[in-house]
Motif scaffolding. Sequence first.
Motif, PDB file in Angstrom:
ATOM      1  N   HIS A 106       6.389  -2.650   2.920  1.00  0.00           N
ATOM      2  CA  HIS A 106       5.440  -2.823   1.819  1.00  0.00           C
ATOM      3  C   HIS A 106       6.139  -2.709   0.460  1.00  0.00           C
ATOM      4  CE1 HIS A 106       2.119  -1.539   4.817  1.00  0.00           C
ATOM      5  NE2 HIS A 106       2.225  -2.851   4.765  1.00  0.00           N
ATOM      6  N   ASP A 111       3.802   4.056   0.000  1.00  0.00           N
ATOM      7  CA  ASP A 111       3.096   3.078   0.819  1.00  0.00           C
ATOM      8  C   ASP A 111       1.851   2.567   0.097  1.00  0.00           C
ATOM      9  OD1 ASP A 111       2.971   1.560   3.135  1.00  0.00           O
ATOM     10  OD2 ASP A 111       1.853   3.057   4.266  1.00  0.00           O
ATOM     11  N   THR A 123       7.111   0.633   7.917  1.00  0.00           N
ATOM     12  CA  THR A 123       6.050  -0.102   7.226  1.00  0.00           C
ATOM     13  C   THR A 123       5.999   0.232   5.741  1.00  0.00           C
ATOM     14  OG1 THR A 123       4.361   1.549   7.827  1.00  0.00           O
ATOM     15  CG2 THR A 123       4.671  -0.313   9.313  1.00  0.00           C
ATOM     16  N   THR A 124       6.297   1.472   5.372  1.00  0.00           N
ATOM     17  CA  THR A 124       6.378   1.796   3.949  1.00  0.00           C
ATOM     18  C   THR A 124       7.437   0.938   3.280  1.00  0.00           C
ATOM     19  OG1 THR A 124       5.585   4.075   4.182  1.00  0.00           O
ATOM     20  CG2 THR A 124       6.973   3.595   2.279  1.00  0.00           C
ATOM     21  N   THR A 161       8.201   7.800   1.942  1.00  0.00           N
ATOM     22  CA  THR A 161       6.764   7.636   1.748  1.00  0.00           C
ATOM     23  C   THR A 161       6.290   8.567   0.649  1.00  0.00           C
ATOM     24  OG1 THR A 161       6.536   7.077   4.083  1.00  0.00           O
ATOM     25  CG2 THR A 161       4.519   7.628   2.889  1.00  0.00           C
TER      26      THR A 161
END
Length: 532
Positions: free
Chosen positions: A359, A313, A355-356, A345
Amino acid sequence: MTVVAADARREAEGESPGGEPGPAGQVRELVAALVRHPSGQTSASAYETARLVALAPWLPGHHARIRWLLDGQRPDGGWGGPDGYALVPTLSAVDALLTADGREDPGALADAAERGLRFLAGRLGDRAAPALPDLPATDLIVPALLESIDRRLNDPQGAPPGLAAWRDRPRPALPAGVDRGRLDRVRGLLRAGRPVPEKLAHALEVGGELARGAAGVAPAGPGTVGASPAATAAWLGDPDGPRPAADYLRRFARVGPVPCASPVAVFERAWVLAILARAGVPLTVPATLVAELRAALGPAGAATGPGLPTDADTTSVALYALARLGVPVDPATLLGYDTGDHFCTWQGEDGASVTTNAHVLDALDRHLAEAGPAAAPRVAAVADRVAAWLVARQEVDGRWSDRWHASAYYATYCAVLALVDHGGAAGREAVARATGWLLDSQRADGSWGRWAGTAEETAYAVLALSGAGSSDARVVDALARGRRRLSAGDGEGDGPALWHDKDLYRPTLIVRSAVLAARWGGGGTPTMIRIA
């Protein structure tokens, strides 16, 4: 000089007509704050602050920490956030108050501890209680603190003053899905003098006395163990321990309450710069700050801060920010986190993060934009796979949720922007579904939020809708109402803690950057970024 001319001068210099800093001035102040506060700025944690009360009463600020805990107790007797977010900070605060003495009012301590114990008894004995959220080390912290509270209440020397009625009560049952197995294994490693996995250093305090001077654990950076005041205090043991760790604690604890993690400069700088640059906000960034962010990327990527493991991340957002700043770095280091299905992650992660992976997709897509798919066919194939994984993780109503934030608005914002840039037809359909959810969940006052409308969540919704690029009248209206809710002061002061660590926390400058980016309204158009 006429009033109109004076206002024009102020606006050109980044100041609003009323004398307050205008958007450009606020952005300059935000970037300057990244340099002024190299440890990063995050909100105080009830969990971590209470651990220092219990583990290091010799530290400066001890009585200020106790007073802060007493002042922060909720009317229902708990501490921390809503729903299941209250359990861990309440366990920590109650355990700390059972140890407190000295200048504090014994009656106030006993009353607060009593109310906290009643809250815990009700919560742990209620089958309908909210489920525990997916916070780091919860399965270790909860049994460790229940054991500690039970031991303090049943001390052979007597229960703490005013709490004798709690002696000999059965220990409350562990919440559903939590058992002692992992805690026992961690303590077994410590007892045998074997090193614990690097990621567990952040919660080393669960080892109790075994954490002191634990083998294979050493202070990093400014003297922190696991970037955690609590873990550092547990490893140190007393004020006569190794100097760097003691100095770190004295420096961070002198004002009283402490955050969940510090220092977190890499995390903070990467997120702030990525958010602002992506939104098209003009930036002047100090060359030293860019150089330090670049230097944080090693062979295995970047870590949030000293004492924490490198992770996909932080690595991804740092790569993306640097590329936006005109300092692209090959993303090959990310491939070590590829599980073949998604990106973890960190190595050995339990579960997976939306979300990791969003990204990661950002970083890979930015590299492809620079190098071209033909120059990096393996990266292009991996990016396509990650995009498909994100689409598959979308919930039925159009949102995404994630393990690193309490609000689906953050996860949805991350996924939408990643898929807008690299999602193909399936990504466009997912973005359209997300847009529908965002429109349907806007509050009557124009804000968005999980429990209540907040500036942070409203900013994420605005950025997602703006990034989706729809000219639909409903979207245009929702954006206008959302931006009207974001005032110049939003994001500067206190606000709800929504980010996941051992306790909920609020990364002050990251939230502020999201609010500024949403108010800017540039829609992600190319803009000038200058390295000075």
